[in-house]
Design a protein around this motif. Structure first.
Motif, PDB file in Angstrom:
ATOM      1  N   GLY A   6       0.807  -1.209   0.000  1.00 33.58           N
ATOM      2  CA  GLY A   6       0.000   0.000   0.000  1.00 33.58           C
ATOM      3  C   GLY A   6       0.842   1.262   0.000  1.00 33.58           C
ATOM      4  N   ARG A  54      -1.554   5.103   6.070  1.00 31.79           N
ATOM      5  CA  ARG A  54      -1.984   4.448   4.831  1.00 31.79           C
ATOM      6  C   ARG A  54      -2.950   5.370   4.087  1.00 31.79           C
ATOM      7  N   ARG A  55      -2.693   5.576   2.801  1.00 35.38           N
ATOM      8  CA  ARG A  55      -3.542   6.411   1.970  1.00 35.38           C
ATOM      9  C   ARG A  55      -4.188   5.567   0.881  1.00 35.38           C
ATOM     10  N   LYS A  56      -5.278   6.102   0.312  1.00 34.11           N
ATOM     11  CA  LYS A  56      -5.929   5.412  -0.776  1.00 34.11           C
ATOM     12  C   LYS A  56      -5.015   5.420  -1.992  1.00 34.11           C
ATOM     13  N   GLN A  57      -5.148   4.411  -2.816  1.00 40.02           N
ATOM     14  CA  GLN A  57      -4.302   4.292  -4.013  1.00 40.02           C
ATOM     15  C   GLN A  57      -4.623   5.399  -5.014  1.00 40.02           C
TER      16      GLN A  57
END
Length: 372
Positions: free
Chosen positions: A265, A369-372
């Motif tokens: 991720g 964690r970040r969105k893709q």
């Protein structure tokens, strides 16, 4: 050059220093960050002065005296070391761009020689007086990591006298504490940071102490204020302080990472500073991110941006570094990355083995964690 314009230099200099997470007590300390930016501003206008014929004969001696008295050459020689500190480097470059553009835009018929001379005369540019401890450190050559103990790195060296496996055996788990810190625009924010809980009851409040040159025993002698004791009491995790035992805001702890642990991720760290929170108009933000794949590939990127206003002048700047691609592996508590360009880095990795999708900590800095 008016003092209020020069004050802008110090204001942004202080902001950059406060927002940087210290990875090297010399380079990323507030005194050196301020001195570095001052020298960079001087060099910028001195270079333009040279293009126009150089300093007047009566000013050459003044500039040379300032450089000699305040070890400017030694400070200048250490500036390339910021290549190993990309976040701080970008903040300095952003501050330099903002300052020089504001000064250039605000004054017509600008004489770069006069500006450079004014910078050298600033009270805070007299490093020998305001930061004598700085001169004692820059007069010494920077420490060189021992090649036999780690691969070449684009990050600060992390050498220990004990092997990673020996240190891991001494660690019970990692806990978490919180503190108030300055964020983007100067607004206060709460930062969560890890602490190291040892099996013998010792607690290390700065995880970078695990990579101290000489080992953790040497770190305890050198920085005893970063060590204390820990215990569990009534289901709570407590640290010893001068006022007694104090409960941490989090009772959950993370054990060491299992063998063959993988990340997957995009994880990003965001920092910043400024003075918008107190009615000003300066805001600086910097980010660093890693995109991990479960097949062992990683892409690293970073950048910075900001804006500032002075009167009718508004300046917005940004800087995004090219991505680095490579491969990573996790062993014990360490993250090793070898990039395709030949550079490498070695970071202390902390994550929840049961939930590595939320956040990780690299050298004590949180990456969400970040969105893709």
């Amino acid at each position: 050059m008016r003092v209020k314009v020069m004050a802008l230099t110090l204001s942004i200099s202080m902001a950059a220093a406060q927002s940087a997470y210290a990875q090297d007590s010399d380079i990323t300390s507030e005194p050196f960050m301020k001195a570095a930016l001052t020298v960079m501003v001087f060099d910028y206008f001195a270079a333009k002065c040279k293009q126009g014929g150089g300093f007047a004969a009566s000013d050459v001696g003044k500039v040379e005296a300032w450089e000699t008295t305040n070890s400017v050459a030694q400070i200048r020689a250490r500036l390339p070391e910021f290549d190993r500190h990309p976040t701080q480097k970008q903040q300095l470059e952003l501050a330099l761009s903002t300052i020089t553009q504001q000064i250039t835009n605000q004054y017509t018929n600008l004489n770069p020689c006069s500006v450079a001379l004014s910078v050298s005369r600033m009270p805070d540019a007299q490093f020998a007086k305001v930061s004598p401890q700085l001169l004692s450190s820059v007069s010494k050559p920077p420490k060189t990591p021992k090649k036999a103990q780690q691969p070449p790195a684009s990050k600060p060296g992390t050498v220990t006298s004990s092997s990673d496996s020996e240190i891991v055996k001494q660690i019970d788990s990692f806990g978490f504490n919180s503190r108030t810190a300055m964020g983007i625009g100067g607004f206060l924010t709460v930062k969560i940071y890890p602490i190291v809980l040892f099996r013998n009851g010792d607690a290390l409040t700065n995880v970078e102490g695990l990579s101290f040159n000489g080992g953790i025993a040497a770190h305890k002698r050198a920085k005893p204020d970063e060590w204390t004791r820990w215990r569990r009491q009534g289901g709570k995790l407590e640290l010893a302080s001068k006022d007694g035992w104090e409960a941490l805001p989090f009772s959950k702890t993370y054990p060491k990472l299992p063998e063959n642990f993988k990340l997957n991720g995009l994880f990003r760290s965001l920092s910043g500073t400024g003075n918008v929170a107190v009615g000003g108009s300066q805001s600086i933000a910097a980010w660093e991110q890693y995109r991990f794949s479960s097949d062992g590939r990683v892409i690293r990127g970073n950048g910075a941006g900001g804006n500032a206003e002075s009167g009718d002048v508004s300046v917005a700047t940004s800087n995004v570094a090219p991505n680095q691609r490579g491969r990573y592996r996790i062993q014990g508590m360490m993250l090793y990355i070898n990039y395709d360009d030949g550079s490498s880095e070695r970071r202390i990795l902390i994550a929840d083995p049961k939930d590595p999708e939320t956040a990780i900590w690299l050298d004590g800095v949180s990456y969400v964690r970040r969105k893709q």
